[in-house]
Design a protein around this motif. Structure first.
Motif, PDB file in Angstrom:
ATOM      1  N   LEU A  76      52.050  43.449  46.159  1.00 16.59           N
ATOM      2  CA  LEU A  76      51.294  43.078  47.296  1.00 16.59           C
ATOM      3  C   LEU A  76      49.915  43.602  47.475  1.00 16.59           C
ATOM      4  O   LEU A  76      49.326  43.050  48.045  1.00 16.59           O
ATOM      5  CB  LEU A  76      52.061  43.570  48.552  1.00 16.59           C
ATOM      6  CG  LEU A  76      53.590  42.906  48.729  1.00 16.59           C
ATOM      7  CD1 LEU A  76      54.432  43.665  49.984  1.00 16.59           C
ATOM      8  CD2 LEU A  76      53.540  41.402  49.003  1.00 16.59           C
ATOM      9  N   GLY A  77      49.605  44.703  46.710  1.00 15.21           N
ATOM     10  CA  GLY A  77      48.447  45.235  46.767  1.00 15.21           C
ATOM     11  C   GLY A  77      47.544  44.487  46.024  1.00 15.21           C
ATOM     12  O   GLY A  77      46.265  44.319  46.602  1.00 15.21           O
ATOM     13  N   LEU A  78      47.712  43.661  45.034  1.00 19.29           N
ATOM     14  CA  LEU A  78      46.934  42.550  44.522  1.00 19.29           C
ATOM     15  C   LEU A  78      46.625  41.473  45.072  1.00 19.29           C
ATOM     16  O   LEU A  78      45.534  41.039  45.128  1.00 19.29           O
ATOM     17  CB  LEU A  78      47.472  42.221  43.020  1.00 19.29           C
ATOM     18  CG  LEU A  78      46.540  41.738  42.036  1.00 19.29           C
ATOM     19  CD1 LEU A  78      45.549  42.896  41.808  1.00 19.29           C
ATOM     20  CD2 LEU A  78      47.171  41.232  40.696  1.00 19.29           C
ATOM     21  N   VAL A  79      47.572  40.825  46.167  1.00 17.43           N
ATOM     22  CA  VAL A  79      47.418  40.239  47.092  1.00 17.43           C
ATOM     23  C   VAL A  79      46.572  40.452  48.056  1.00 17.43           C
ATOM     24  O   VAL A  79      45.637  39.730  48.559  1.00 17.43           O
ATOM     25  CB  VAL A  79      48.880  39.647  47.629  1.00 17.43           C
ATOM     26  CG1 VAL A  79      48.648  38.609  48.786  1.00 17.43           C
ATOM     27  CG2 VAL A  79      49.854  39.078  46.629  1.00 17.43           C
ATOM     28  N   VAL A  80      46.529  41.661  48.645  1.00 15.13           N
ATOM     29  CA  VAL A  80      45.793  42.319  49.636  1.00 15.13           C
ATOM     30  C   VAL A  80      44.253  42.093  49.165  1.00 15.13           C
ATOM     31  O   VAL A  80      43.472  42.130  49.731  1.00 15.13           O
ATOM     32  CB  VAL A  80      46.154  43.669  49.999  1.00 15.13           C
ATOM     33  CG1 VAL A  80      44.919  44.271  50.926  1.00 15.13           C
ATOM     34  CG2 VAL A  80      47.253  43.600  50.727  1.00 15.13           C
ATOM     35  N   VAL A  81      43.919  42.789  47.785  1.00 18.94           N
ATOM     36  CA  VAL A  81      42.793  42.656  47.237  1.00 18.94           C
ATOM     37  C   VAL A  81      42.164  41.308  47.252  1.00 18.94           C
ATOM     38  O   VAL A  81      40.959  40.977  47.549  1.00 18.94           O
ATOM     39  CB  VAL A  81      42.738  43.400  45.782  1.00 18.94           C
ATOM     40  CG1 VAL A  81      41.497  43.185  44.896  1.00 18.94           C
ATOM     41  CG2 VAL A  81      43.088  44.940  45.865  1.00 18.94           C
ATOM     42  N   ALA A  82      42.889  40.388  46.637  1.00 19.34           N
ATOM     43  CA  ALA A  82      42.301  38.995  46.573  1.00 19.34           C
ATOM     44  C   ALA A  82      42.095  38.516  48.077  1.00 19.34           C
ATOM     45  O   ALA A  82      41.064  37.637  48.331  1.00 19.34           O
ATOM     46  CB  ALA A  82      43.441  38.020  45.869  1.00 19.34           C
ATOM     47  N   THR A  83      42.690  38.609  48.936  1.00 20.01           N
ATOM     48  CA  THR A  83      42.787  38.109  50.256  1.00 20.01           C
ATOM     49  C   THR A  83      41.645  38.734  51.172  1.00 20.01           C
ATOM     50  O   THR A  83      40.649  38.152  51.491  1.00 20.01           O
ATOM     51  CB  THR A  83      43.966  38.625  51.286  1.00 20.01           C
ATOM     52  OG1 THR A  83      44.965  37.898  50.621  1.00 20.01           O
ATOM     53  CG2 THR A  83      43.762  38.217  52.452  1.00 20.01           C
ATOM     54  N   VAL A  84      41.407  40.219  50.879  1.00 23.53           N
ATOM     55  CA  VAL A  84      39.945  40.855  51.480  1.00 23.53           C
ATOM     56  C   VAL A  84      38.770  40.337  50.762  1.00 23.53           C
ATOM     57  O   VAL A  84      37.901  39.971  51.531  1.00 23.53           O
ATOM     58  CB  VAL A  84      40.295  42.373  51.316  1.00 23.53           C
ATOM     59  CG1 VAL A  84      39.089  42.863  51.960  1.00 23.53           C
ATOM     60  CG2 VAL A  84      41.587  42.714  52.203  1.00 23.53           C
ATOM     61  N   PHE A  85      38.733  40.382  49.593  1.00 25.04           N
ATOM     62  CA  PHE A  85      37.412  39.944  48.672  1.00 25.04           C
ATOM     63  C   PHE A  85      37.045  38.369  49.061  1.00 25.04           C
ATOM     64  O   PHE A  85      35.950  38.013  48.837  1.00 25.04           O
ATOM     65  CB  PHE A  85      37.652  40.542  47.465  1.00 25.04           C
ATOM     66  CG  PHE A  85      37.313  41.762  47.215  1.00 25.04           C
ATOM     67  CD1 PHE A  85      35.868  42.223  46.954  1.00 25.04           C
ATOM     68  CD2 PHE A  85      38.334  42.847  47.365  1.00 25.04           C
ATOM     69  CE1 PHE A  85      35.469  43.815  46.926  1.00 25.04           C
ATOM     70  CE2 PHE A  85      38.081  44.281  47.318  1.00 25.04           C
ATOM     71  CZ  PHE A  85      36.778  44.632  47.192  1.00 25.04           C
ATOM     72  N   LEU A  86      38.061  37.601  49.006  1.00 24.82           N
ATOM     73  CA  LEU A  86      37.784  36.355  49.188  1.00 24.82           C
ATOM     74  C   LEU A  86      37.164  36.033  50.756  1.00 24.82           C
ATOM     75  O   LEU A  86      36.156  35.329  50.916  1.00 24.82           O
ATOM     76  CB  LEU A  86      38.989  35.519  49.020  1.00 24.82           C
ATOM     77  CG  LEU A  86      38.768  33.621  49.224  1.00 24.82           C
ATOM     78  CD1 LEU A  86      37.474  33.293  48.315  1.00 24.82           C
ATOM     79  CD2 LEU A  86      39.835  32.915  49.306  1.00 24.82           C
ATOM     80  N   GLY A  87      37.679  36.822  51.780  1.00 17.90           N
ATOM     81  CA  GLY A  87      37.516  36.604  52.887  1.00 17.90           C
ATOM     82  C   GLY A  87      36.017  37.219  53.078  1.00 17.90           C
ATOM     83  O   GLY A  87      35.141  36.788  53.948  1.00 17.90           O
ATOM     84  N   ILE A  88      35.649  38.389  52.481  1.00 18.17           N
ATOM     85  CA  ILE A  88      34.291  38.841  52.522  1.00 18.17           C
ATOM     86  C   ILE A  88      33.088  37.902  51.726  1.00 18.17           C
ATOM     87  O   ILE A  88      32.232  37.479  52.284  1.00 18.17           O
ATOM     88  CB  ILE A  88      34.316  40.057  51.838  1.00 18.17           C
ATOM     89  CG1 ILE A  88      34.953  41.184  52.343  1.00 18.17           C
ATOM     90  CG2 ILE A  88      32.648  40.768  51.320  1.00 18.17           C
ATOM     91  CD1 ILE A  88      35.027  42.610  51.525  1.00 18.17           C
TER      92      ILE A  88
END
Length: 307
Positions: A76-88
């Motif tokens: 889930l940590g990797l999912v969060v990283v991908a989500t946050v940085f794509l949003g940014i």
């Protein structure tokens, strides 16, 4: 941690990469038109929301929604990283676009696939052979020549233009982090499942700052470009994610360098047909030579034999 391995179907990976290039190439035009009537937060929120909704319906109809067990194994940590940085990336790119121009945005966002390619070599142990290295040098030279006028403008621009350009550089770095995280997620999840999670997460991130009521006041033109932006997000990122499933990340990133060529060509076509929508970008002979070098270099990297 075990790295993701591609399927080896490079022709499919190439076709999907080219589809991504085309859709990303024409996207800045639609974004520029939409931003005439909508704020960046609501635009970004809508793009993620419609992509999540349509993809969720499709996966549910095929009984391919992500399973809890696979979610745990993916991390889930990797999912969060991908989500946050794509949003940014989405937010910063649109912000930078409002302060500069479509052409300049595509100049600077080309740092994204370059950083992605470097990261793929570092983290996934991908390698370029001699011919691909020559292709990379040709690509860089082509970009410099192709955007000679825009780069000169950047050096003599006012503070607002420079701030927008700095924002675009940060957007490129954020995209590279997202892309590397997404490729690693493909170890455990399908590309469609990965994008569903990311779209949903990003839609939640932008919900508090979006103002959906403003969408109801849009004209028919801006409604059309807004819908196009949403569908573009769904199809382009779906094709990009699937391309990573079948082809090396370093080669996908090389093909993505063709995107600014599509953008400049699209700007010229739209500005000649509908000059009120967007201003023309003047392409010199030097820029044309650069465009040829960009295409040649990208193809040399993408189609060269790996060791």
């Amino acid at each position: 941690m075990r790295s993701h391995q591609t399927s080896g179907r490079w022709r499919l990976g190439l076709a999907l990469s080219l589809l991504t290039v085309f859709l990303w190439g024409i996207l800045p035009i639609a974004l520029s038109v939409t931003l005439q009537a909508l704020d960046v937060y609501t635009l970004t929120w809508f793009r993620f929301l419609i992509s999540f909704g349509l993809l969720a319906i499709y996966l549910a109809s095929r009984q391919q929604l992500p399973q809890l067990q696979k979610l745990r194994s993916a991390g889930l940590g990797l999912v969060v990283v991908a989500t946050v940085f794509l949003g940014i990336n989405y937010l910063l790119f649109v912000q930078g676009l409002t302060l500069t121009s479509p052409a300049n945005a595509q100049v600077l966002i080309q740092l994204a696939p370059v950083l992605f390619g470097i990261g793929a070599i570092a983290f996934f142990k991908e390698r370029f052979n001699r011919y691909q290295s020559i292709g990379l040098s040709t690509l860089v030279l082509g970009l410099v020549l192709f955007f000679n006028e825009q780069l000169q403008s950047l050096l003599t621009a006012n503070s607002t233009y420079l701030i927008g350009s700095g924002i675009l550089v940060l957007a490129a770095a954020a995209w590279a982090v997202y892309a590397l995280a997404q490729k690693q997620l493909l170890r455990s999840l399908s590309s469609a499942n990965v994008m569903l999670l990311i779209y949903g997460g990003c839609a939640l991130l932008f919900t508090p700052v979006a103002t959906p009521s403003t969408i109801l006041t849009l004209s028919l033109l801006h409604w059309g470009t807004l819908l196009f932006c949403g569908l573009n997000t769904l199809i382009a990122y779906g094709a990009f994610a699937e391309a990573l499933e079948h082809w090396e990340a370093s080669r996908v990133s090389a093909v993505l360098a063709l995107t600014p060529v599509v953008t400049l060509a699209s700007v010229e076509i739209v500005s000649s047909l509908l000059p009120k929508w967007i201003a023309s970008e003047q392409l010199t002979l030097l820029g044309l030579i650069g465009a040829i070098l960009v295409v040649s270099g990208s193809m040399a990297i993408a189609l060269g034999r790996s060791r």
